[in-house]
Design a protein around this motif. Sequence first.
Motif, PDB file in Angstrom:
ATOM      1  N   ALA A  37      12.356   9.827   0.569  1.00  0.00           N
ATOM      2  CA  ALA A  37      12.796  10.895  -0.328  1.00  0.00           C
ATOM      3  C   ALA A  37      11.644  11.268  -1.260  1.00  0.00           C
ATOM      4  N   GLY A  38      11.921  12.170  -2.216  1.00  0.00           N
ATOM      5  CA  GLY A  38      10.966  12.500  -3.274  1.00  0.00           C
ATOM      6  C   GLY A  38      11.557  12.121  -4.609  1.00  0.00           C
ATOM      7  N   HIS A  39      10.701  11.954  -5.644  1.00  0.00           N
ATOM      8  CA  HIS A  39      11.237  11.573  -6.949  1.00  0.00           C
ATOM      9  C   HIS A  39      10.333  12.029  -8.085  1.00  0.00           C
ATOM     10  N   ALA A  40      10.951  12.179  -9.264  1.00  0.00           N
ATOM     11  CA  ALA A  40      10.230  12.579 -10.475  1.00  0.00           C
ATOM     12  C   ALA A  40      11.078  12.175 -11.677  1.00  0.00           C
ATOM     13  N   PHE A  41      10.402  11.842 -12.783  1.00  0.00           N
ATOM     14  CA  PHE A  41      11.105  11.461 -14.001  1.00  0.00           C
ATOM     15  C   PHE A  41      11.579  12.683 -14.775  1.00  0.00           C
ATOM     16  N   LEU A  42      12.780  12.592 -15.331  1.00  0.00           N
ATOM     17  CA  LEU A  42      13.311  13.610 -16.226  1.00  0.00           C
ATOM     18  C   LEU A  42      12.896  13.290 -17.663  1.00  0.00           C
ATOM     19  N   PRO A  43      13.000  14.247 -18.593  1.00  0.00           N
ATOM     20  CA  PRO A  43      12.596  13.995 -19.985  1.00  0.00           C
ATOM     21  C   PRO A  43      13.295  12.819 -20.647  1.00  0.00           C
ATOM     22  N   ASN A  44      14.527  12.481 -20.222  1.00  0.00           N
ATOM     23  CA  ASN A  44      15.233  11.355 -20.849  1.00  0.00           C
ATOM     24  C   ASN A  44      14.897  10.015 -20.211  1.00  0.00           C
ATOM     25  N   GLY A  45      14.016  10.013 -19.209  1.00  0.00           N
ATOM     26  CA  GLY A  45      13.618   8.771 -18.571  1.00  0.00           C
ATOM     27  C   GLY A  45      14.370   8.438 -17.308  1.00  0.00           C
ATOM     28  N   ASP A  46      15.424   9.188 -16.982  1.00  0.00           N
ATOM     29  CA  ASP A  46      16.095   8.993 -15.700  1.00  0.00           C
ATOM     30  C   ASP A  46      15.147   9.405 -14.573  1.00  0.00           C
ATOM     31  N   LEU A  47      15.287   8.741 -13.433  1.00  0.00           N
ATOM     32  CA  LEU A  47      14.480   9.103 -12.266  1.00  0.00           C
ATOM     33  C   LEU A  47      15.336   9.924 -11.314  1.00  0.00           C
ATOM     34  N   LEU A  48      14.892  11.137 -11.016  1.00  0.00           N
ATOM     35  CA  LEU A  48      15.576  12.007 -10.067  1.00  0.00           C
ATOM     36  C   LEU A  48      15.017  11.727  -8.678  1.00  0.00           C
ATOM     37  N   ILE A  49      15.915  11.454  -7.729  1.00  0.00           N
ATOM     38  CA  ILE A  49      15.514  11.195  -6.342  1.00  0.00           C
ATOM     39  C   ILE A  49      16.268  12.162  -5.450  1.00  0.00           C
ATOM     40  N   ALA A  50      15.550  12.859  -4.576  1.00  0.00           N
ATOM     41  CA  ALA A  50      16.190  13.871  -3.734  1.00  0.00           C
ATOM     42  C   ALA A  50      15.662  13.779  -2.309  1.00  0.00           C
ATOM     43  N   GLY A  51      16.579  14.000  -1.356  1.00  0.00           N
ATOM     44  CA  GLY A  51      16.217  13.941   0.052  1.00  0.00           C
ATOM     45  C   GLY A  51      16.445  12.555   0.620  1.00  0.00           C
ATOM     46  N   GLY A  52      15.866  12.292   1.767  1.00  0.00           N
ATOM     47  CA  GLY A  52      16.027  11.016   2.441  1.00  0.00           C
ATOM     48  C   GLY A  52      16.168  11.207   3.937  1.00  0.00           C
ATOM     49  N   THR A  53      16.670  10.178   4.608  1.00  0.00           N
ATOM     50  CA  THR A  53      16.687  10.173   6.070  1.00  0.00           C
ATOM     51  C   THR A  53      18.090  10.397   6.619  1.00  0.00           C
ATOM     52  N   LYS A  54      18.221  11.470   7.367  1.00  0.00           N
ATOM     53  CA  LYS A  54      19.475  11.763   8.061  1.00  0.00           C
ATOM     54  C   LYS A  54      19.471  11.146   9.463  1.00  0.00           C
ATOM     55  N   VAL A 108       8.177  17.632  -8.675  1.00  0.00           N
ATOM     56  CA  VAL A 108       7.332  17.656  -9.878  1.00  0.00           C
ATOM     57  C   VAL A 108       8.171  18.133 -11.053  1.00  0.00           C
ATOM     58  N   THR A 109       8.099  17.424 -12.185  1.00  0.00           N
ATOM     59  CA  THR A 109       8.784  17.851 -13.404  1.00  0.00           C
ATOM     60  C   THR A 109       7.889  18.817 -14.179  1.00  0.00           C
ATOM     61  N   LEU A 110       8.458  19.953 -14.551  1.00  0.00           N
ATOM     62  CA  LEU A 110       7.715  20.993 -15.263  1.00  0.00           C
ATOM     63  C   LEU A 110       7.862  20.807 -16.772  1.00  0.00           C
ATOM     64  N   ALA A 111       7.069  21.561 -17.524  1.00  0.00           N
ATOM     65  CA  ALA A 111       7.121  21.467 -18.985  1.00  0.00           C
ATOM     66  C   ALA A 111       8.493  21.815 -19.529  1.00  0.00           C
ATOM     67  N   SER A 112       9.227  22.664 -18.841  1.00  0.00           N
ATOM     68  CA  SER A 112      10.572  23.059 -19.266  1.00  0.00           C
ATOM     69  C   SER A 112      11.603  21.953 -19.077  1.00  0.00           C
TER      70      SER A 112
END
Length: 535
Positions: free
Chosen positions: A125-142, A191-195
């Motif tokens: 999958a892919g992943h990136a940190f959110l501003p509150n420190g949670d890790l967002l993970i998206a995608g994976g293996t079907k 990728v987490t953006l400045a917004s």
Amino acid sequence: MAVLPASPGRANRLRRWRMLRFGAFLLVILVGNGPFAVSWTAARYERWRSHRPDYMRSHGRWDVVADSGTRSIHAAMLHTGKVLLMAGSGNDQGSFDAKKFRTVLWDPIANTFTDVHTPWDVFCAGHAFLPNGDLLIAGGTKKYELLAPASPDGKKHEYQGLKDSYLFNPVTERYEKTGELNHARWYPTLVTLASGLVVAVSGLDGNGDIDQGNTELFSSASGTWDDQQDLRKVFPTYPALLLAGDGRLFFSGANAGYGPASVAERQPGLWNLTNNAFQPVDGLPEPELNETAGTIMLAPAQEQKVMFIAGGGVGDTQVATARTAIVDLDSPAPRYQRGPDMSRVRRYPGAVILPDDTVLVSGGSTGYRARDSRVAEIYHPDTSSFTAAADPHVGRDYHSEYLLLPDGRVAVFGSNPLSDDNTFETRVEVYSPSYLYRGDRPKVISAPPRITRGSMITVASSQPVTKVRLIRPGAYTHVTDTEQRSVALPIVQQTAGNLTLEVPQNPNLLPSDWYMLFVTNGAGVPSVASWVQVG
């Protein structure tokens, strides 16, 4: 009857006879087991040499500290001080078929591992940190790939992606479901953006085809992904994307996995997410060898210099390179300039920025998932040169991860070679840089737990220091870490251990997130980090 002691002459003859007998024994061992004996002797010597104080002061030291028992494919440094190791099915068809998906949390201080319930196959999958420190993970293996002639039609069928999306909450230590992706993705980049929004690109879709430029944004406020019809850019899988100081995304040209060999999809450049414009960045030496390469933003991030590290040819070719290249994104017309070559060629190099602004480059392989390169080096940006570091004990290549720990060491996980017996590496090895053997470390006596961009803050240190850095925690997979960066906090005033520091105002330079705050003294020795939240 009493036994009389041997005469001095007789005792000397006995000692000589025993020495000759032992020498003959050693000769037999060496003749019959020469390679083993030499290897054993060399290993003992290397262990002795690598633990000498003067050697560690100049080269650092590696230690195998644990065995996670986990086929870690992804690793992320959490603001709680723990490390998230995500395996999913772990590149194992049997685990996939049995729906045995795995995640563990490693506590580096207690050196313990805790299993975390994993509700989907997070593998690739892919992943990136959110501003509150949670890790967002998206995608994976079907679906796993099918290789000819095993597939019914006698053709190779690629992996297939998922639309699944989750948050990992470091406080509750649980996965939380979010809205699904609009496009299934396997090998995507986030990728987490400045917004605070997160952009997702690339990957193989639900049919195993390369995504044709679909772009979507995740909002933590709504917990949903929104398709961006006006933003279309085709990338190879796991493209190395970094948030530049002007808000554009810089594609270094590095990637891992899949994608056409055409120039258009592999052209480095700056991508504008407001109008979809793409400014090419030329000058990359050996541009045909940009797959499985590393990318890192050099410290301090204010200088906007990005380093391209090693790499190899497209696909499963064994061709690899030792080149590096550096680009200044602040230049009116950014262009790569060749940097120093490393000591040997590498694919899948691990690169980690350190608190003293140097970069550890370690591991990798000399070909496509070939022999592991058990060599580490340190890049010095002030002299644009490499020096030797201590050699790791464990080889690492495909599916390996590298993270800076809050204590200034580097932890290394994983490795999935095709050579030898194809054993997945589960040992955890830690590199202690040379600065940890150069005297007393400064200590952060106090620091504000939350800081605001554009403000002045006060930090108390136990020693006078020459630099202060905010280093964003890494989230590493497949030679890709989109967020690792070290931001300088300029010292405005230093009096009696109190530092007045200026916090940069630009959110593209310093996105909202948790950071490790390090202070470093004049000898280049950093403190243990203090966690602070930038908002």
